[in-house]
Scaffold this active site. Sequence first.
Site, PDB file in Angstrom:
ATOM      1  N   LYS A   1       0.827  -1.211   0.000  1.00 34.91           N
ATOM      2  CA  LYS A   1       0.000   0.000   0.000  1.00 34.91           C
ATOM      3  C   LYS A   1       0.860   1.259   0.000  1.00 34.91           C
ATOM      4  CE  LYS A   1      -4.087  -2.162   1.991  1.00 34.91           C
ATOM      5  NZ  LYS A   1      -3.598  -3.538   1.795  1.00 34.91           N
TER       6      LYS A   1
ATOM      7  N   LYS B   1      -8.204   2.117   5.342  1.00 33.71           N
ATOM      8  CA  LYS B   1      -7.788   0.719   5.351  1.00 33.71           C
ATOM      9  C   LYS B   1      -6.483   0.546   6.116  1.00 33.71           C
ATOM     10  CE  LYS B   1      -6.184   1.295   0.548  1.00 33.71           C
ATOM     11  NZ  LYS B   1      -6.354   0.783  -0.831  1.00 33.71           N
TER      12      LYS B   1
ATOM     13  N   ARG C   1      -6.904  -5.355 -11.768  1.00 33.09           N
ATOM     14  CA  ARG C   1      -5.555  -5.870 -11.524  1.00 33.09           C
ATOM     15  C   ARG C   1      -4.800  -5.857 -12.849  1.00 33.09           C
ATOM     16  NH1 ARG C   1      -3.199  -9.191  -7.979  1.00 33.09           N
ATOM     17  NH2 ARG C   1      -3.943  -7.593  -6.526  1.00 33.09           N
TER      18      ARG C   1
ATOM     19  N   ARG D   1     -12.145  -6.572 -11.040  1.00 32.62           N
ATOM     20  CA  ARG D   1     -12.826  -7.268  -9.955  1.00 32.62           C
ATOM     21  C   ARG D   1     -13.971  -6.380  -9.488  1.00 32.62           C
ATOM     22  NH1 ARG D   1      -7.321  -7.664  -6.946  1.00 32.62           N
ATOM     23  NH2 ARG D   1      -7.369  -5.572  -7.838  1.00 32.62           N
TER      24      ARG D   1
ATOM     25  N   ARG E   1     -16.135  -3.475  -1.980  1.00 32.66           N
ATOM     26  CA  ARG E   1     -14.844  -4.094  -2.271  1.00 32.66           C
ATOM     27  C   ARG E   1     -14.964  -5.013  -3.481  1.00 32.66           C
ATOM     28  NH1 ARG E   1     -13.931  -6.984   3.315  1.00 32.66           N
ATOM     29  NH2 ARG E   1     -16.088  -7.542   2.778  1.00 32.66           N
TER      30      ARG E   1
ATOM     31  N   ASP F   1      -3.071  -2.276  -8.798  1.00 29.99           N
ATOM     32  CA  ASP F   1      -4.510  -2.150  -8.607  1.00 29.99           C
ATOM     33  C   ASP F   1      -4.922  -0.752  -9.036  1.00 29.99           C
ATOM     34  OD1 ASP F   1      -4.575  -4.696  -7.651  1.00 29.99           O
ATOM     35  OD2 ASP F   1      -4.890  -4.166  -5.560  1.00 29.99           O
TER      36      ASP F   1
ATOM     37  N   GLU G   1      -2.879   0.456  -5.272  1.00 28.78           N
ATOM     38  CA  GLU G   1      -1.923  -0.416  -4.596  1.00 28.78           C
ATOM     39  C   GLU G   1      -0.938  -0.967  -5.630  1.00 28.78           C
ATOM     40  OE1 GLU G   1      -3.424  -3.520  -2.053  1.00 28.78           O
ATOM     41  OE2 GLU G   1      -4.958  -2.229  -1.170  1.00 28.78           O
TER      42      GLU G   1
ATOM     43  N   ASN H   1       1.059  -4.496  -5.821  1.00 27.05           N
ATOM     44  CA  ASN H   1       1.233  -5.809  -5.212  1.00 27.05           C
ATOM     45  C   ASN H   1       2.544  -6.425  -5.689  1.00 27.05           C
ATOM     46  OD1 ASN H   1      -1.637  -6.607  -3.929  1.00 27.05           O
ATOM     47  ND2 ASN H   1      -1.920  -5.319  -5.733  1.00 27.05           N
TER      48      ASN H   1
END
Length: 315
Positions: free
Chosen positions: A125, A160, A210, A225, A233, A273, A281, A283
């Site tokens: 993050k 978050k 993603r 997603r 979410r 993301d 984000e 990852n």
Amino acid sequence: MNILFVADPLEAFKTYKDTTFSMMREAQRRGHRVSACEPRHLAWESGGQVRAAVRDIELTGDGHAWFRETGARDAALHEFDAVIMRKDPPFDSEYFYATHLLEQAEREGARVFNKPAALRDHPEKLAVMEFSQFTAPTLVTRSEEEVRRFHQRHGEIILKPLDGMGGMGIFRVGPDGLNLGSIIETLNRHGATTIMVQRFVPEIAQGDKRVLVIGGQPVPFCLARIPQGSEIRGNLAAGGKGVAQPISARDREIAEAIGPALAQRGLLLIGLDVIGDWLTEINVTSPTCFQEITQQTGFDVPAMFIDALEAAMAR
């Protein structure tokens, strides 16, 4: 090549969607040998080398008994041509210690992907803060007062934890600020824990995308997603629906700016993301979605990954 995957227990793999499984399958298809261990199997004795209790395996093609163990042995990590770190989050103390053992293995000659130091240096993050030109307004703080000021400026926000995964612990607060105090206390533990706050991006309704970047190059398709029902979410672990689609011009702009820079730092595979036009984000631990994209579009993501791995090993 003889490739060692450091991953979660093989028996727990959901092979119909598991990205590490798809990497193993493509590696074996090309004639590479596959071995596996878990981080708990790593060991380093003073005066010695980093070793692991490894399982040599063959993939069977059976959806249930998907692998056959052909040997079990104690081996130094530098004996493998490549070591692929695929342990799923959380990035906790044990993950942190594993990166140090893997970094020592590098000093002994092992080739580790993603690079252990780069895993530590790019918290998933916090890493977006380096690329603020691509992010919606974002705040990282322990302070309740700072969060309240951020909320007043932006009206609708997402809060978050920095160590969350799979959509865990994400809260949305509207302009009325309902329950903001309680949410802050829950997440920052009365000022003891740092949290992230971002301006809400309404395009989440079209999906949290993603975008995979392999060897510095974006995969031409992403997995959107999409949140279901009243959920905010999009994470698949939180019930989101995964829909593969071509990456947008903005997705490509972000990927082509960030991907080569992070590849130079030893991150062979990253997952960006992106919600709407905004990066949320980066990852780096064990990015997923290989199989979903491949199955829905026909683009062979595992093949692109093994291509990049082979190219990295040739350098």
